[in-house]
Design a protein around this motif. Sequence first.
Motif, mmCIF file in Angstrom:
data_model
loop_
_atom_site.group_PDB
_atom_site.id
_atom_site.type_symbol
_atom_site.label_atom_id
_atom_site.label_comp_id
_atom_site.label_asym_id
_atom_site.label_seq_id
_atom_site.Cartn_x
_atom_site.Cartn_y
_atom_site.Cartn_z
ATOM 1 N N LEU A 130 3.605 7.409 0.861
ATOM 2 C CA LEU A 130 4.903 7.043 0.303
ATOM 3 C C LEU A 130 5.843 8.243 0.329
ATOM 4 O O LEU A 130 7.011 8.131 0.676
ATOM 5 C CB LEU A 130 4.722 6.508 -1.122
ATOM 6 N N GLY A 131 5.310 9.417 -0.002
ATOM 7 C CA GLY A 131 6.125 10.629 0.011
ATOM 8 C C GLY A 131 6.648 10.973 1.397
ATOM 9 O O GLY A 131 7.801 11.402 1.553
ATOM 10 N N ASP A 132 5.813 10.764 2.428
ATOM 11 C CA ASP A 132 6.251 11.027 3.801
ATOM 12 C C ASP A 132 7.407 10.113 4.179
ATOM 13 O O ASP A 132 8.387 10.550 4.788
ATOM 14 C CB ASP A 132 5.092 10.810 4.789
ATOM 15 N N VAL A 133 7.281 8.849 3.799
ATOM 16 C CA VAL A 133 8.339 7.874 4.093
ATOM 17 C C VAL A 133 9.605 8.227 3.322
ATOM 18 O O VAL A 133 10.710 8.163 3.855
ATOM 19 C CB VAL A 133 7.871 6.434 3.763
ATOM 20 N N VAL A 170 0.841 -1.196 0.000
ATOM 21 C CA VAL A 170 0.000 0.000 0.000
ATOM 22 C C VAL A 170 0.878 1.248 0.000
ATOM 23 O O VAL A 170 2.001 1.242 0.495
ATOM 24 C CB VAL A 170 -0.966 0.036 1.201
ATOM 25 N N ARG A 171 0.350 2.318 -0.553
ATOM 26 C CA ARG A 171 1.079 3.583 -0.666
ATOM 27 C C ARG A 171 0.720 4.577 0.425
ATOM 28 O O ARG A 171 1.394 5.583 0.597
ATOM 29 C CB ARG A 171 0.794 4.223 -2.026
ATOM 30 N N ARG A 172 -0.372 4.307 1.140
ATOM 31 C CA ARG A 172 -0.827 5.208 2.203
ATOM 32 C C ARG A 172 -1.344 4.372 3.366
ATOM 33 O O ARG A 172 -2.017 3.368 3.151
ATOM 34 C CB ARG A 172 -1.953 6.102 1.698
ATOM 35 N N VAL A 173 -1.059 4.842 4.577
ATOM 36 C CA VAL A 173 -1.487 4.111 5.769
ATOM 37 C C VAL A 173 -2.062 5.098 6.788
ATOM 38 O O VAL A 173 -1.391 6.076 7.141
ATOM 39 C CB VAL A 173 -0.300 3.350 6.420
#
Length: 137
Positions: free
Chosen positions: A116-119, A99-102
């Motif tokens: 994903l961008g935050d990670v 998944v790309r968002r959690v």
Amino acid sequence: MTTAREIMTAGAECVNTDQTAADAARKMTDLGVGALPICGPDEKIKGVITDRDLVVKVVGKGRDAGTFPAGDLNQAEAITAGADDSAEEVLATMKDHQVRRVPVIDGQRLVGMVSLGDVAKALPHHEVGDLVDTLST
């Protein structure tokens, strides 16, 4: 140790299970986001609805977004991260579930979303590269 709370985007909002897919689309548009947690009447997270879900599972199948319940787009299991989970644990969760968002929870309460961008901003490039590779297969 960097935590989910430190890298998340705070103030995430839910779409309720009894709202429609069109309601979810409007809320995403108003908030400028591509995903929303789906919350039940108990305010617990039931899943995540994405802009892609709306296109592929609703519009693309000829369903009426104005009557199709957002709750019908729940996943079998809601994937979440704890606010105090390490960034590495969040990365592992995203990889394991592709998944790309959690959604990030503190107890049972939604406190934010990690994308994903935050990670990508928080972790070394090779770890992020592994996640992108996993999500792309």
